[in-house]
Design a protein around this motif. Structure first.
Motif, short mmCIF file in Angstrom:
data_model
loop_
_atom_site.label_atom_id
_atom_site.label_comp_id
_atom_site.label_asym_id
_atom_site.label_seq_id
_atom_site.Cartn_x
_atom_site.Cartn_y
_atom_site.Cartn_z
N LYS A 199 0.71 -1.13 0.07
CA LYS A 199 0.07 -0.03 -0.05
C LYS A 199 0.85 1.11 0.07
N LEU A 200 1.96 1.02 0.64
CA LEU A 200 3.07 2.29 0.78
C LEU A 200 3.98 2.35 -0.25
N ASN A 201 4.03 1.59 -1.25
CA ASN A 201 5.01 1.41 -2.34
C ASN A 201 5.31 2.64 -3.03
N ARG A 202 4.44 3.64 -3.01
CA ARG A 202 4.53 4.84 -3.77
C ARG A 202 5.72 5.66 -3.14
N PHE A 203 5.79 5.57 -1.93
CA PHE A 203 6.59 6.23 -1.09
C PHE A 203 8.31 5.98 -0.95
N THR A 204 8.48 4.88 -2.05
CA THR A 204 9.95 4.56 -2.24
C THR A 204 10.47 5.27 -3.11
N SER A 205 9.94 6.26 -3.91
CA SER A 205 10.50 6.78 -5.01
C SER A 205 11.67 7.76 -4.42
N GLN A 206 11.77 8.18 -3.48
CA GLN A 206 12.80 8.93 -2.79
C GLN A 206 13.76 8.33 -2.11
N MET A 207 13.60 7.04 -2.13
CA MET A 207 14.62 6.11 -1.55
C MET A 207 15.25 5.02 -2.21
N THR A 208 15.65 5.22 -3.36
CA THR A 208 16.09 4.16 -3.96
C THR A 208 17.54 3.90 -3.62
N GLU A 209 17.77 2.59 -3.55
CA GLU A 209 19.25 2.18 -3.00
C GLU A 209 20.35 2.26 -4.39
N LYS A 210 21.44 2.83 -3.95
CA LYS A 210 22.44 3.10 -4.89
C LYS A 210 23.01 1.79 -5.30
N HIS A 211 23.19 1.72 -6.54
CA HIS A 211 23.55 0.58 -7.16
C HIS A 211 25.06 0.01 -7.11
N SER A 212 25.64 -0.98 -6.48
CA SER A 212 26.96 -0.96 -6.52
C SER A 212 27.43 -1.92 -7.87
N VAL A 213 28.53 -1.42 -8.35
CA VAL A 213 29.31 -2.17 -9.43
C VAL A 213 29.74 -3.39 -8.99
N LYS A 214 29.44 -4.72 -9.49
CA LYS A 214 30.10 -6.11 -9.43
C LYS A 214 31.07 -6.40 -10.39
N THR A 215 31.82 -7.17 -10.28
CA THR A 215 32.49 -8.01 -11.38
C THR A 215 31.53 -8.95 -12.06
N TYR A 216 31.43 -9.31 -13.28
CA TYR A 216 30.64 -10.22 -13.93
C TYR A 216 30.35 -11.49 -13.36
N SER A 217 31.45 -12.09 -12.74
CA SER A 217 31.44 -13.16 -12.13
C SER A 217 30.67 -13.20 -10.82
N GLN A 218 30.72 -11.91 -10.09
CA GLN A 218 29.82 -11.81 -8.88
C GLN A 218 28.48 -11.77 -9.25
N ARG A 219 28.19 -11.08 -10.30
CA ARG A 219 26.94 -11.06 -10.80
C ARG A 219 26.15 -12.30 -11.15
N LEU A 220 26.82 -13.19 -11.73
CA LEU A 220 26.45 -14.36 -12.13
C LEU A 220 26.08 -15.22 -10.81
N GLU A 221 26.95 -15.17 -9.71
CA GLU A 221 26.77 -15.89 -8.45
C GLU A 221 25.50 -15.18 -7.84
N GLN A 222 25.33 -13.87 -7.86
CA GLN A 222 24.26 -13.46 -7.07
C GLN A 222 23.10 -13.90 -7.70
N GLN A 223 22.90 -14.04 -8.97
CA GLN A 223 21.70 -14.69 -9.82
C GLN A 223 21.71 -16.27 -9.75
N GLY A 224 22.50 -16.76 -8.93
CA GLY A 224 22.41 -18.25 -8.70
C GLY A 224 22.98 -19.04 -9.77
N ARG A 225 23.85 -18.53 -10.62
CA ARG A 225 23.99 -19.29 -11.70
C ARG A 225 25.65 -19.84 -11.88
#
Length: 870
Positions: free
Chosen positions: A141-167
């Motif tokens: 219900k309160l989802n619209r209030f997140t527009s001002q609180m977006t998390e900063k995205h941190s850059v990962k290596t490609y291999s780290q991104r694959l592991e995060q995706q469970g691949r």
């Protein structure tokens, strides 16, 4: 080949610019790691030395986002400190108020204050609470209030991104391969066969061998073998293939460095040592990224990265638990009230709460230190000008504080504190050794070489060489396939006897073996090459010119604050440690001498101070050293709290009397220092009869994992007169540097102390801090399970990162209780306010450290008023 990235960077039009940019980006990205030298010359390093341009809190957030590392102490450490009375509630309250005053929240101040106060004392809501259906429903219900609180995205290596995706486990595999190749390339002391083609650099040596690596599939080996032979061309090609946006390349490089900061740090250190290896860091990154490209290529292209939105469930849950706001009450709030409460919970997160806890702990310590010093030292107290019987100059090392305190109460003795290398930018070479050592802080380079020599050295050198050859032969046989099979038959009886002796009677065995070795070597009396000599054997001049001798003696005396009222005997005291079977032995030696004893520097300075021509020149400048004053050199053995003489020249009658008095007092001083120090070691307590014998056992026992505490619990650096702290028991936690502002009108001495000794102390402080708060990442784990690797450092097992920090036993009292208190260094300067301000205005680097929270600053003016600058 896809040219999207090439067009973005204009690589096709500006090929020369690409190479420049990549080198520049590699150099900039390497600021996230610290240079790591060999463990045999262990020198404390600030692991965040390249990140001091941003605040401590911002760095903490970035490291948490990038590699999931917390650099604030955890809840148990804070609660333990609070239970011991080391975190006062008043400073927690001040921290809350200061933060709230800096915020713009459309929320009643009392309600926000109550929420923050409760949040500080509570743990995060449990996962079962967060999974409650009513919380999930309200979050939608309160989802619209997140527009001002977006998390900063941190850059990962490609291999780290694959592991995060469970691949798969691409990041784990990449690290495993990199560790293997780094060990092969850097191993110079333990390898039977060195890595072929090393002279061409890391990338070329790897590129020629990787096509034969059975741990990689045939397809991957073929792809890697087709890469260009030059590292820069290969790195360009792979970056094009991976299609990394130019704006993210530096972040991408940083993520790779942070994946293995130990091996990366060693490559960085090596690249700084010589022009021949200046490209080593670039090579390391080229090898790593080429390997990653080959490992992840079947999974390319990766899904588009998405910005992570803030999850509202934790924010709603904490208001229910900490703010007394039931979940269904959110429906009755206005949009402004909802936004204000969500914003407060979002901003007052775990990292911010930890910052307030840490600052309260640090302010409590500062307040206790302030009360101790100001209560012991009345403002305007007259300086005691009674001449001392003997004067001792110690290193600023915190372990000296205890010994100095005991020594001063044992007679008419005066002590001084200064940097342990005594301002001598030298490379040392001891008698019988071909090895030289940089005997000065690692941020400086030596300018002179000083050699130890003797007219009767030929037979000694033969014996020394025989001993070295025996060790080298044993090592060679151990690594040779055939001789290693018969080596146990040859060495078994002797090594078995030694093992039994060192295991069951370590103190007696250690003393006996050392005495036998020293008796057999029979080192003759030696001199030092103090006079300048032209030579072609080294790039550094040997010895000093007449003017240089005067310069370094003058500088040393002024830095230690000893320019008048000389005692008949002045002892320059270096310091070192003694332990057995300890890879970290150099970490217990002098931090100002690059992981070695500072005794050699002490001897050089004492000898220079005794030269008649030097004294005559100093007289013209107003530094009058009495004819009967004699300088001697000694070494403070910190494991034993013992003072050993290194250089005692012919003494005058007055100096001889002082020497005898000192000799008579030292045994009692050593005993008292041992009694106070040794009770803090775990599993000892007060259950020992002879503290000196127990200290000897700890240093000789090859199974002992904690021969001493080293510099654990260091917390402050005081720059001022000794009388300021002479009556204070500082608990061996404070670096003490003598300073008299009245003799420093232009502020040059204070500036040198801040840029030299204070910086070394800060590096030591943050090394201990990091090893305590993040032992898995910045420490080196348990000593008992470490593997000494390639003669360079230690790993856990045979395939870990090269570990950068201190072992568990150097900072922890037990598995659950920390001994070191992770506080950022407090620098206290005894000087008028305008002196401190002038120093901050001129030293922008130090000012930045204070402003960004990497170091804390306070001052005491001539009237005794304490002022906090951080």
């Amino acid at each position: 080949m896809n040219t999207t990235l090439a067009k973005t960077l204009h690589w096709e039009k500006q090929p020369d610019t690409l190479d420049f940019n990549l080198n520049d980006l590699v150099k900039s990205a390497s600021s996230v790691i610290a240079p790591l030298g060999p463990i045999t010359t262990f020198a404390a390093r600030n692991p965040w030395v390249g990140l001091e341009g941003q605040t401590f809190e911002k760095t903490a957030r970035w490291l948490k986002e990038t590699c999931d590392v917390d650099i604030y102490p955890n809840d148990s450490v804070f609660q333990s400190a609070r239970n011991r009375g080391q975190i006062h509630q008043e400073f927690l309250e001040k921290g809350i108020q200061q933060w709230l005053n800096s915020q713009s929240l459309e929320l009643p101040h009392e309600e926000a204050e109550r929420f923050c106060r409760t949040a500080l004392l509570q743990t995060q809501p449990s996962s079962s609470v967060l999974e409650a259906p009513e919380i999930k429903s309200m979050a939608r219900k309160l989802n619209r209030f997140t527009s001002q609180m977006t998390e900063k995205h941190s850059v990962k290596t490609y291999s780290q991104r694959l592991e995060q995706q469970g691949r798969g486990k691409a990041a784990h595999e990449l690290n495993r391969h990199m560790i293997k190749w780094c060990k092969l390339f850097l191993n110079e002391s333990q390898a039977v066969w060195s890595m072929p083609s090393r002279e061409g650099g890391f990338y070329q040596a790897w590129q020629k061998l990787v096509r034969l690596d059975p741990a990689l599939s045939r397809k991957i080996r073929k792809q890697l073998s087709e890469l260009p032979e030059e590292a820069d061309a290969a790195l360009m090609e792979v970056l094009l293939e991976l299609e990394i946006p130019f704006s993210e390349i530096q972040d991408y490089f940083e993520a790779h460095f942070l994946a293995l900061p130990g091996w990366g740090g060693m490559m960085l250190w090596r690249s700084q040592q010589s022009m021949e290896e200046s490209s080593l860091l670039y090579d390391y990154l080229a090898v790593r990224i080429c390997l990653e490209w080959a490992l992840v290529k079947p999974s390319l292209p990766l899904p588009e990265k998405r910005k992570d939105k803030v999850h509202l469930e934790p924010l709603i849950a904490v208001w229910a638990e900490w703010g007394n706001l039931p979940i269904d009450a959110w429906s009755q709030l206005s949009s402004t009230e909802i936004k204000a409460r969500l914003t407060l919970a979002y901003r007052f997160d775990k990292i911010l709460r930890n910052r307030i806890w840490l600052e309260a702990w640090e302010k409590t310590y500062e307040d206790q230190l302030k009360k101790m010093i100001t209560s012991q030292q009345p403002a305007g107290a007259a300086e005691n000008v009674k001449p001392a019987l003997a004067q001792f100059v110690f290193c600023i090392d915190v372990r000296s504080e205890l010994f100095r305190r005991k020594l001063e109460t044992a007679g008419d003795f005066e002590t001084f504190g200064t940097a342990g290398f005594f301002g001598l930018p030298i490379e040392t070479c001891e008698l019988g050794s071909n090895h030289t050592h940089n005997s000065l802080p690692v941020m400086f380079k030596p300018q002179y070489r000083v050699k130890e020599f003797s007219p009767d050295s030929k037979s000694y050198q033969q014996r020394h060489q025989a001993a070295s050859s025996l060790g080298d032969t044993f090592k060679t046989m151990k690594h040779n396939l055939v001789s290693s099979m018969v080596l146990p038959e040859i060495s078994g009886p002797w090594l078995s006897l030694q093992t039994l002796a060192r295991s069951f009677v370590p103190r007696s065995a250690g003393r006996t073996f050392s005495k036998l070795y020293e008796t057999w070597l029979h080192k003759p009396s030696t001199d030092l090459s103090l006079d300048h000599t032209d030579t072609l054997e080294t790039d550094l001049p040997i010895g000093f010119s007449a003017k240089e001798k005067v310069h370094y003696v003058r500088q040393a005396l002024k830095m230690m604050g000893l320019t008048d009222h000389f005692a008949p005997l002045v002892v320059i005291c270096g310091h070192g440690s003694h332990s057995t079977n300890n890879p970290y032995s150099s970490a217990l030696d002098c931090g100002a001498c690059g992981g070695a004893s500072s005794g050699f520097n002490a001897r050089v300075l004492a000898a220079l101070c005794n030269l008649p021509n030097v004294r005559k020149s100093l007289e013209k400048e107003g530094i009058m050293i009495p004819k009967d004053t004699v300088f001697a050199a000694a070494e403070h053995i910190t494991t034993l709290d013992e003072l050993r003489w290194l250089y005692v020249p012919e003494l005058s009658e007055e100096a001889k009397e002082s020497f005898l008095r000192v000799q008579a007092a030292l045994p009692k001083v050593s005993e008292k220092a041992n009694v106070e120090r040794i009770v803090h070691l775990p599993n000892l307590g007060t259950h020992f009869k002879n503290p000196k014998a127990e200290a000897q056992r700890l240093s000789d026992d090859w199974s002992e994992v904690r021969p001493e505490w080293g510099l654990a619990r260091n917390a402050a650096f005081i720059i001022g007169e000794r009388r300021l702290t002479q009556d204070c028991n500082l608990g061996g936690r404070v670096f003490l540097n003598n300073y008299n502002w009245q003799k420093d009108k232009n502020g040059a001495i204070l500036a040198n102390i801040i840029s030299g000794p204070a910086t070394v102390a800060q590096w030591i402080n943050l090394q201990y801090y990091a090893s305590t708060v993040a032992p898995h990442y910045y420490g080196s784990g348990n000593k008992t399970t470490q593997t000494v690797t390639a003669g360079l450092g230690v790993m856990q097992g045979n395939a870990s990162d090269l570990l950068t920090g201190l072992p568990w036993q150097s900072v922890m009292k037990s598995d659950k209780e920390a001994y070191h208190e992770p506080l950022r260094l407090l620098v206290v300067i005894q000087a008028p306010r305008d002196y401190v301000k002038r120093m901050l205005d001129h030293d922008h680097a130090f000012h930045q450290k204070v402003k960004n929270g990497w170091i804390r600053l306070a001052s005491i003016d001539p009237e005794g008023h304490w002022e906090s600058w951080s």
